[in-house]
Design a protein around this motif. Structure first.
Motif, PDB file in Angstrom:
ATOM      1  N   ARG A 116     -38.303   6.602 -35.277  1.00  0.00           N
ATOM      2  CA  ARG A 116     -37.050   7.099 -34.699  1.00  0.00           C
ATOM      3  C   ARG A 116     -36.074   5.946 -34.442  1.00  0.00           C
ATOM      4  O   ARG A 116     -34.894   6.012 -34.793  1.00  0.00           O
ATOM      5  CB  ARG A 116     -37.325   7.855 -33.392  1.00  0.00           C
ATOM      6  N   THR A 117     -36.570   4.874 -33.845  1.00  0.00           N
ATOM      7  CA  THR A 117     -35.722   3.723 -33.528  1.00  0.00           C
ATOM      8  C   THR A 117     -35.111   3.127 -34.792  1.00  0.00           C
ATOM      9  O   THR A 117     -33.910   2.835 -34.839  1.00  0.00           O
ATOM     10  CB  THR A 117     -36.538   2.654 -32.777  1.00  0.00           C
ATOM     11  N   GLU A 120     -32.475   5.508 -36.279  1.00  0.00           N
ATOM     12  CA  GLU A 120     -31.251   5.539 -35.474  1.00  0.00           C
ATOM     13  C   GLU A 120     -30.443   4.263 -35.677  1.00  0.00           C
ATOM     14  O   GLU A 120     -29.217   4.297 -35.707  1.00  0.00           O
ATOM     15  CB  GLU A 120     -31.584   5.717 -33.994  1.00  0.00           C
TER      16      GLU A 120
END
Length: 124
Positions: A116-117, A120
């Motif tokens: 996710r990091t 993003e």
């Protein structure tokens, strides 16, 4: 969702990572060697690459160097996914230029947080 290239030579690890990512709605591309991973990365321009370090043929670290040297793949975030968990191994992997490090056996929660990091954050 994102397209994620998994470069992993162990079938069980490949299945685990693929299943986790697909359940979250991501599209996965799969390569069992760094050479196949390099080809797929150039052809498909994935949003993220998950790279094993110990692969048959060229290593994940050497594959990273090739990816970073090519304009078409230089900005793709790349995470090392490896069983090399010694502090010196981790430092060598991060120093090589990987954007993140995920140790095996993977913790699903930490793995998904890393994915996710990186997604993003986007391209380098």
């Amino acid at each position: 969702m994102a397209t994620i290239l998994i470069v992993e030579d162990n079938d069980k690890n490949m299945k685990l990572v693929r299943d986790i990512l697909q359940v979250k709605g991501h599209t996965t591309l799969e390569a069992g060697t760094a050479e196949d991973g390099l080809r797929l990365a150039g052809e498909r321009n994935p949003d993220l690459i998950l790279m094993d370090i110990h692969l048959p043929g060229i290593s994940g670290i050497d594959a990273l160097k090739v990816l970073r040297a090519q304009a078409s793949t230089a900005r793709i975030p790349i995470a090392a996914v490896t069983a090399s968990v010694m502090q010196q191994d981790r430092a060598q992997i991060i120093d090589a230029g990987f954007d993140a490090y995920v140790s095996k056996p993977i913790s699903v929660k930490e793995f998904l947080e890393t994915v996710r990091t990186l997604l993003e954050r986007g391209p380098r």
